[in-house]
Write a protein that holds these residues in place. Structure first.
Motif, PDB file in Angstrom:
ATOM      1  N   ALA B  15       0.836  -1.197   0.000  1.00 31.37           N
ATOM      2  CA  ALA B  15       0.000   0.000   0.000  1.00 31.37           C
ATOM      3  C   ALA B  15       0.871   1.246   0.000  1.00 31.37           C
ATOM      4  CB  ALA B  15      -0.934  -0.008   1.204  1.00 31.37           C
ATOM      5  N   LEU B  17       3.677   1.485  -1.332  1.00 33.70           N
ATOM      6  CA  LEU B  17       4.248   1.631  -2.674  1.00 33.70           C
ATOM      7  C   LEU B  17       3.182   2.070  -3.681  1.00 33.70           C
ATOM      8  CD1 LEU B  17       6.577  -1.478  -2.692  1.00 33.70           C
ATOM      9  CD2 LEU B  17       7.237   0.929  -2.624  1.00 33.70           C
ATOM     10  N   ARG B  18       2.009   2.442  -3.170  1.00 31.61           N
ATOM     11  CA  ARG B  18       0.917   2.982  -3.968  1.00 31.61           C
ATOM     12  C   ARG B  18       0.159   1.911  -4.760  1.00 31.61           C
ATOM     13  NH1 ARG B  18      -1.457   6.750  -7.096  1.00 31.61           N
ATOM     14  NH2 ARG B  18      -1.604   8.849  -6.271  1.00 31.61           N
ATOM     15  N   MET B  19       0.262   0.682  -4.319  1.00 33.01           N
ATOM     16  CA  MET B  19      -0.593  -0.352  -4.897  1.00 33.01           C
ATOM     17  C   MET B  19      -1.979  -0.140  -4.287  1.00 33.01           C
ATOM     18  SD  MET B  19      -0.777  -3.563  -6.406  1.00 33.01           S
ATOM     19  CE  MET B  19       0.570  -4.691  -6.237  1.00 33.01           C
ATOM     20  N   PRO B  20      -3.041  -0.047  -5.120  1.00 34.83           N
ATOM     21  CA  PRO B  20      -4.366   0.137  -4.525  1.00 34.83           C
ATOM     22  C   PRO B  20      -4.628  -0.936  -3.472  1.00 34.83           C
ATOM     23  CG  PRO B  20      -4.500   0.377  -6.892  1.00 34.83           C
ATOM     24  CD  PRO B  20      -3.095  -0.062  -6.578  1.00 34.83           C
ATOM     25  N   LEU B  21      -5.306  -0.536  -2.407  1.00 34.85           N
ATOM     26  CA  LEU B  21      -5.492  -1.421  -1.257  1.00 34.85           C
ATOM     27  C   LEU B  21      -6.135  -2.749  -1.648  1.00 34.85           C
ATOM     28  CD1 LEU B  21      -5.293  -1.549   1.856  1.00 34.85           C
ATOM     29  CD2 LEU B  21      -7.730  -1.108   1.804  1.00 34.85           C
ATOM     30  N   PHE B  23      -5.985  -4.456  -4.363  1.00 34.56           N
ATOM     31  CA  PHE B  23      -5.064  -5.399  -4.995  1.00 34.56           C
ATOM     32  C   PHE B  23      -3.994  -5.853  -4.011  1.00 34.56           C
ATOM     33  CE2 PHE B  23      -6.902  -2.879  -8.457  1.00 34.56           C
ATOM     34  CZ  PHE B  23      -7.533  -3.916  -9.131  1.00 34.56           C
ATOM     35  N   LEU B  27      -3.811  -9.814  -3.469  1.00 33.34           N
ATOM     36  CA  LEU B  27      -2.576 -10.519  -3.833  1.00 33.34           C
ATOM     37  C   LEU B  27      -1.946 -11.195  -2.622  1.00 33.34           C
ATOM     38  CD1 LEU B  27      -0.802  -8.146  -6.397  1.00 33.34           C
ATOM     39  CD2 LEU B  27      -1.671 -10.459  -6.783  1.00 33.34           C
ATOM     40  N   MET B 281     -15.963  -0.335  -7.051  1.00 32.27           N
ATOM     41  CA  MET B 281     -14.779  -0.053  -6.240  1.00 32.27           C
ATOM     42  C   MET B 281     -14.914  -0.755  -4.882  1.00 32.27           C
ATOM     43  SD  MET B 281     -13.692   2.036  -3.637  1.00 32.27           S
ATOM     44  CE  MET B 281     -14.558   3.576  -3.485  1.00 32.27           C
ATOM     45  N   LEU B 282     -16.116  -0.632  -4.277  1.00 29.51           N
ATOM     46  CA  LEU B 282     -16.333  -1.265  -2.972  1.00 29.51           C
ATOM     47  C   LEU B 282     -16.273  -2.785  -3.060  1.00 29.51           C
ATOM     48  CD1 LEU B 282     -19.141   0.888  -1.348  1.00 29.51           C
ATOM     49  CD2 LEU B 282     -16.824   0.525  -0.529  1.00 29.51           C
ATOM     50  N   PHE B 283     -16.824  -3.337  -4.150  1.00 26.86           N
ATOM     51  CA  PHE B 283     -16.824  -4.796  -4.269  1.00 26.86           C
ATOM     52  C   PHE B 283     -15.423  -5.338  -4.506  1.00 26.86           C
ATOM     53  CE2 PHE B 283     -20.872  -7.002  -4.043  1.00 26.86           C
ATOM     54  CZ  PHE B 283     -21.703  -5.938  -3.784  1.00 26.86           C
ATOM     55  N   THR B 284     -14.609  -4.586  -5.234  1.00 31.67           N
ATOM     56  CA  THR B 284     -13.220  -5.016  -5.401  1.00 31.67           C
ATOM     57  C   THR B 284     -12.586  -5.139  -4.018  1.00 31.67           C
ATOM     58  OG1 THR B 284     -13.279  -3.465  -7.235  1.00 31.67           O
ATOM     59  CG2 THR B 284     -11.235  -4.609  -6.892  1.00 31.67           C
ATOM     60  N   LEU B 285     -12.854  -4.115  -3.182  1.00 25.81           N
ATOM     61  CA  LEU B 285     -12.314  -4.154  -1.823  1.00 25.81           C
ATOM     62  C   LEU B 285     -12.889  -5.314  -1.017  1.00 25.81           C
ATOM     63  CD1 LEU B 285     -12.282  -0.399  -0.796  1.00 25.81           C
ATOM     64  CD2 LEU B 285     -10.355  -1.957  -0.658  1.00 25.81           C
ATOM     65  N   ILE B 287     -14.174  -8.174  -2.087  1.00 19.89           N
ATOM     66  CA  ILE B 287     -13.651  -9.457  -2.571  1.00 19.89           C
ATOM     67  C   ILE B 287     -12.241  -9.671  -2.029  1.00 19.89           C
ATOM     68  CG2 ILE B 287     -12.828 -10.661  -4.646  1.00 19.89           C
ATOM     69  CD1 ILE B 287     -15.229  -9.424  -6.135  1.00 19.89           C
TER      70      ILE B 287
END
Lengths: 161, 430
Positions: B15, B17-21, B23, B27, B281-285, B287
């Motif tokens: 996070a 390193l600016r990777m969206p939360l 992902f 990951l 956006m919320l569902f990505t989070l 999941i």
């Protein structure tokens, strides 16, 4: 290309969302007022939810609306931030294309088993293929963002809280 | 235990390193399961989480409430709410500021977003306050703080998210937010009384409205009242589930916007797509958070933590207070949604192991998010108002919000000390 994606994905997700709203309204209204519900409304909502979410994910990525911890941005030199962007988007892009492949495989499994919804007997496989395709498309969006980063968002744009 | 800790550290590192939360969590979750359980289970469980979260009827509550809020914001009901509040309390000293808080509370009852509430109100209330000579810091502080009422007074996006990730009843959470929300609004008004007594010329009283003017203003908000009555009344009364109420509310708000001629095809499309994007956006989070939580639950961490806490032998209230302290500090620098999603898998098992009510803890979390949204240097509401009113300047806004941050910390203390404030209303539900 951006315009096309915005129109197609916008229409997909927006129409599906409107349909969920109308479906819930008439289903609940019918059930409470006239004891008559819309057959299969639950499963239709479920299928439409998939369209809303996966239809809109490419747009979220394209506009850079994912939640990011950006408090360090002002401390980093612009050159380093560019390199950082390239690495991050390459990683996400690869992960999403892989997820697309995984969902495509899952979809094949659903197709072989002939999985469908309980009441209306709608095949689920096409929706899972759709998840896969749209995940991969989002991955491609991130590959494109490696060298053309999304414009800065206005504060609060796309925020959920 | 160690595996899960490494997982948390890895998320923070990615996070930073600016990777969206989303992902980062996803990951780390997949790799974590892959390394501890094997790659086949990792991929299989990922595919399962993705498709189960997608095909979930109950989760349609999220886009429907977001859609309702967005329609309401476009319907222009905020003007009428503000006018009605002003008609009743505008003649007090600082009347416009009081009216802003009251209108925010009313708007919060149909909109589940703090940022949307603050943004909508700043367009309505700021020009009036400026005209009467209110200081910029007071005006913006009131709008930023009042906006946060949007998430405590139901409906509330953050309550829905908390309800989903902790499997807590969303209807009960909504009921639990009512009294704390109203209490916060009243104490904010108290703070305004105190501040304006020291600096009266910057917050003059308005003229007293006649009763016929007041009734006229009330007639302007019948739409809002009806929506609140049907949606929240229906959920509390057991007539609707939260999902059904959200669908009804969204359709109602759509019809209002339509009847008030605020919708063109273009605006309708914008509202729908904007709501779909926030949903995605919320569902990505969600999941990603589920994948990560699956990994954490495979490890011994939840149990180890529970044992460790019980071994410490501290009083449960002290532990909660310590958690809240951590949250307040984190909230000054972190984006609040990130903070909640990252910490709930750690804190929630401890809270339930200590025997606390998840509904009560949910209300505390909402209060923490409210505080975080207006505490400098990183407070989303402050930034939003700064973008909408660029001439005011962030330092003025920071100055204006501090008294309200203190008020909210005081309310948080009250909520911890008196759980009945949150739990009495839900206890009345069927």
């Amino acid at each position: 290309m951006n315009k096309l994606l915005e129109t197609v994905c916008g229409l997909l997700s927006g129409t599906a969302l409107f349909a969920i709203m109308a479906l819930t309204f008439f289903d609940v209204g019918g059930r409470k007022l006239m004891s008559q519900s819309i057959p299969g409304s639950f499963e239709l909502t479920e299928l439409l939810m998939v369209v809303v979410i996966f239809g809109a994910i490419p747009l979220v990525s394209m506009r850079g609306e994912h939640v990011v911890f950006d408090s360090l941005d002002s401390l980093l030199p612009a050159g380093l931030r560019r390199v950082q962007g390239i690495i991050v988007h390459a990683l996400i892009g690869a992960a999403l294309v892989a997820l697309g492949y995984l969902m495509f495989k899952t979809g094949q499994q659903f197709a072989i088993n002939g999985d469908n919804t309980a009441q209306l007997k709608i095949d689920k496989a096409p929706f899972i293929y759709g998840m896969g395709v749209l995940s991969a498309v989002t991955g491609l969006v991130h590959f494109a963002l490696m060298f053309n980063p999304a414009p800065e968002l206005a504060e609060g744009e796309g925020a959920a809280l | 235990m160690i595996e899960a800790l490494i997982g948390f550290v890895a998320i923070f590192a990615l996070a930073l390193l600016r990777m969206p939360l989303a992902f980062s969590m996803g990951l780390v979750g997949i790799v974590g399961i892959g390394l501890t359980r094997g790659w086949d289970p990792a991929f299989a469980s990922t595919a399962q989480v993705v498709h189960e979260t997608g095909f979930a009827y109950t989760l349609s509550v999220i886009p429907l409430f977001i859609l309702m809020g967005n329609f309401v914001a476009r319907a222009g009901l905020a003007h009428e709410l503000f006018a009605a509040a002003y008609a009743f309390i505008g003649h007090f000293r600082g009347g416009l500021a009081h009216a802003t808080v009251a209108a925010c509370a009313g708007f919060g009852a149909i909109c589940g977003s703090s940022i949307a509430t603050a943004a909508t109100m700043s367009k309505v209330a700021y020009p009036s306050m400026k005209k009467l000579g209110y200081s910029d810091s007071l005006a913006t502080g009131v709008m930023a703080a009042g906006g946060t009422l949007g998430i405590m007074i139901p409906p509330s996006t953050i309550m829905v998210i908390y309800g989903i990730i902790t499997e807590t009843n969303i209807g009960k959470l909504f009921a639990a937010g009512v009294i704390p929300g109203i209490l916060t609004a009243l104490l904010m008004m108290g703070a305004i009384v105190y501040m304006t007594s020291k600096d009266p010329e910057h917050a003059p009283a308005g003229k007293r409205s006649t009763w016929s003017e007041r009734w006229a203003a009330l007639r302007g908000i019948w739409g809002v009242v009806l929506l609140v009555f049907v949606v929240l009344g229906g959920i509390y009364g057991g007539l609707f589930t939260a999902t059904e109420g959200a669908g009804f509310g969204a359709a109602g708000a759509f019809l209002f916007a339509l009847a008030r001629r605020r919708l063109t095809w273009k605006i309708l499309f914008q509202v729908l797509v904007e709501s779909a994007r926030t949903t995605a956006m919320l569902f990505t989070l969600l999941i990603a958070a589920t994948i990560f939580a699956n990994f954490v639950n495979f490890t011994t961490m939840p149990n180890d933590l529970k044992e460790w806490i019980t071994h410490l032998g501290l009083s449960p209230v002290l532990i909660i207070t310590a958690m809240m302290f951590i949250y307040i500090v984190l909230g000054t620098v972190m984006e609040e949604l990130t903070m909640v999603l990252l910490t709930i898998p750690l804190f929630f098992p401890i809270v339930t192991a200590l025997g606390f009510d998840p509904v009560w803890f949910g209300v505390l979390i909402v209060m923490i998010v409210q505080i975080g949204l207006i505490s400098p240097p990183v407070g989303m509401n402050l930034f939003v108002i700064n973008t909408l009113l660029p001439k005011v300047g962030l330092s003025n806004i920071f100055k204006g919000c501090w008294p309200f941050v203190l008020v909210m910390i005081f309310v948080l203390g009250l909520l911890i000390a008196f759980p009945q404030l949150s739990l009495w209303l839900p206890s009345l539900m069927k």
